[in-house]
Design a protein around this motif. Sequence first.
Motif, PDB file in Angstrom:
ATOM      1  N   ASP A  73     -33.930   3.647  21.638  1.00 12.85           N
ATOM      2  CA  ASP A  73     -33.300   2.859  22.718  1.00 12.85           C
ATOM      3  C   ASP A  73     -34.373   2.383  23.959  1.00 12.85           C
ATOM      4  N   THR A  74     -35.116   3.383  24.303  1.00 16.02           N
ATOM      5  CA  THR A  74     -36.043   3.044  25.283  1.00 16.02           C
ATOM      6  C   THR A  74     -37.284   2.079  24.785  1.00 16.02           C
ATOM      7  N   LEU A  75     -37.608   2.329  23.707  1.00 14.70           N
ATOM      8  CA  LEU A  75     -38.534   1.480  23.058  1.00 14.70           C
ATOM      9  C   LEU A  75     -38.151   0.141  22.767  1.00 14.70           C
ATOM     10  N   GLY A  76     -36.904  -0.019  22.435  1.00 20.11           N
ATOM     11  CA  GLY A  76     -36.424  -1.315  22.263  1.00 20.11           C
ATOM     12  C   GLY A  76     -36.115  -2.204  23.467  1.00 20.11           C
ATOM     13  N   LEU A  77     -35.814  -1.475  24.645  1.00 18.61           N
ATOM     14  CA  LEU A  77     -35.630  -2.140  25.702  1.00 18.61           C
ATOM     15  C   LEU A  77     -37.141  -2.582  26.377  1.00 18.61           C
ATOM     16  N   LEU A  78     -38.205  -1.634  26.167  1.00 12.56           N
ATOM     17  CA  LEU A  78     -39.357  -1.994  26.487  1.00 12.56           C
ATOM     18  C   LEU A  78     -40.049  -3.367  25.684  1.00 12.56           C
ATOM     19  N   ALA A  79     -39.622  -3.119  24.488  1.00 13.93           N
ATOM     20  CA  ALA A  79     -40.139  -4.454  23.472  1.00 13.93           C
ATOM     21  C   ALA A  79     -39.499  -5.764  23.853  1.00 13.93           C
ATOM     22  N   THR A  80     -38.047  -5.563  24.240  1.00 12.94           N
ATOM     23  CA  THR A  80     -37.495  -6.804  24.879  1.00 12.94           C
ATOM     24  C   THR A  80     -38.153  -7.198  26.271  1.00 12.94           C
ATOM     25  N   LEU A  81     -38.579  -6.305  26.901  1.00 12.64           N
ATOM     26  CA  LEU A  81     -38.936  -6.856  28.317  1.00 12.64           C
ATOM     27  C   LEU A  81     -40.585  -7.431  28.019  1.00 12.64           C
TER      28      LEU A  81
END
Length: 79
Positions: free
Chosen positions: A66-74
């Motif tokens: 989840d954290t990596l997905g949020l970072l990728a989105t950012l």
Amino acid sequence: MEKLERYRGHLLNWYDTRSLEPLPARYVSTVDSGNLAACLRTLGQGCQALLRAPILRWQTWEGLLDTLGLLATLCKTWS
């Protein structure tokens, strides 16, 4: 905790964390004693649960993903 000075078997309220000497004013609080007992019981139960828990759990990896997905989105947003 065995080294801490007590009054009639009860722990005092405040101690110096380095010398373990009681700090003024020396008194026993039944409320704080109850809170300490509850915390130690909770800690004991948590330690027992950790002994039976798997070291690597899927939920840990889900949180990381989840954290990596949020970072990728950012990163896409900032590009």
